[in-house]
Design an enzyme around this catalytic site. Structure first.
Site: not given
Length: 366
Positions: A247, A332, A334
């Site tokens: 990001c 993202h 994650e």
């Protein structure tokens, strides 16, 4: 519940009902298209200074639990919903959304036509707004908002102040915290990495002194050009240590190599944004939250190559350096909230670090 108003800088007024804190607050209004995950959204530091509109009509129905936080302290300036649940029902529920926002002094407003608000943002772009009491003049507030400049210190507000260690027996990773989500730490610790988390302005000299096997550039809020310290640091370490950027970290890696970034009209925020890998021709569903993007045209001559693109608007979603062990993605991997299609990128980071160590050993014994 008291009536309150949401005033946009263009003069548009929405009348709704107050929940959470009752303080008057302004911020940049953005929208998130996720159907679930409001707890993770509220506690994502990348929303620092923003007022988040959830496009899904019912929010708060499963309450707040101890497991789904992405940071200890939420940094959003306001929360805007169509309907807020006052009686959450879930086996993990520990408190209501209303109670949580009150505890953190974050104003919320419900009963808003979030579809109309989202269409305004899509047409005219993100804009400044204020949640205010009914007795305050909407005309005066709108006029004031037009001349309001919001702070540019979001990264310094969300980053850790001092370095700290999350022990592990695997690869040694320095994680540069620009406003990191806990999800990144979770994925690295899951792989037994030894992590040293450092502030956003930690120098290249101090990072190299830690002898890391890799550097993680995390997510964070705001304009990447407001973090010149990080750009300088990346220029000094790239080529020496493998780098993985997520990001904001992705944007900073691009800037450090001579590419450019630009602000999107209304950004990408949601849990199911399709991204295509141009080398494998595979498409992944990704979790996204960003206002800025890397300019594809600016990649020419930087040593960076495009690896992934957004299928919704063809913006840059992934880059890789052609000479050095460094890559990054705009989304993202994650997740939290969202799909975990791209978790494999953390494994690629580990493999990159191992390959770099093997290369160094070969060079030593050559």
């Amino acid at each position: 519940m008291a009536k309150r108003q949401l005033i946009l800088e263009d003069g548009t007024v929405f009348i709704g009902t107050s929940f959470g804190s009752e303080r008057t607050q302004s911020g940049e209004v953005v929208f998130n298209t996720g159907m679930t995950g409001y707890q993770e959204v509220i506690t994502d530091p990348s929303y620092c200074g923003q007022m988040v509109t959830m496009t899904y009509p019912l929010v708060g129905n499963y309450g707040i639990n101890r497991d789904d936080f992405e940071t200890i302290t939420p940094f959003i300036n306001g929360f805007i919903v169509k309907e807020v649940s006052t009686s959450p029902s879930n086996f993990r529920n520990e408190e209501s959304l209303d109670h949580f926002l009150k505890a953190h002094d974050i104003p919320g407003i419900s009963g808003i036509d979030t579809r109309k608000l989202t269409k305004i943002i899509r047409k005219y772009g993100t804009m400044k707004a204020m949640i205010a009491d009914m007795d305050q003049s909407a005309e005066d507030i709108a006029a004031k908002l037009k001349h309001t400049s919001f702070p540019t210190d979001q990264v310094s507000r969300t980053s850790t102040v001092k370095p700290y260690v999350v022990p592990g027996r695997g690869m040694r990773v320095v994680m540069v915290d620009f406003g990191a989500k806990h999800g990144i730490l979770r994925e690295l610790t899951k792989r037994d990495c030894h992590i040293t988390v450092v502030p956003y302005n930690y120098s290249a000299e101090n990072i190299l002194r830690l002898k890391p096997d890799g550097i993680m550039l995390t997510n964070g809020p705001g304009d990447p050009k407001d973090v010149p310290e990080a750009i300088k640091m990346i220029k000094q370490v790239i080529g020496n240590i493998p780098i993985f950027g997520i990001c904001l970290g992705h944007q900073l890696l691009a800037l450090a190599n001579g590419a450019d970034t630009e602000k999107l009209k209304f950004g990408h925020r949601g849990a199911n944004h399709p991204v295509k890998d141009i080398h494998t021709n595979k498409t992944y569903l990704t979790s996204q939250n960003h206002s800025y993007a890397v300019s594809e045209a600016s990649l020419k001559g930087t040593g960076l190559e495009l690896t992934q693109v957004a299928l919704n608007d063809s913006t840059v979603e992934g880059i890789r350096h052609t000479l050095y062990p460094a890559f990054s993605v705009q989304y993202h991997p994650e997740a939290s909230p969202g799909p975990e299609d791209t978790n494999y990128l953390f494994d690629e980071f580990l493999n990159m670090m191992k390959e770099n160590l093997t290369k160094k050993e070969v060079e030593v014994y050559a």
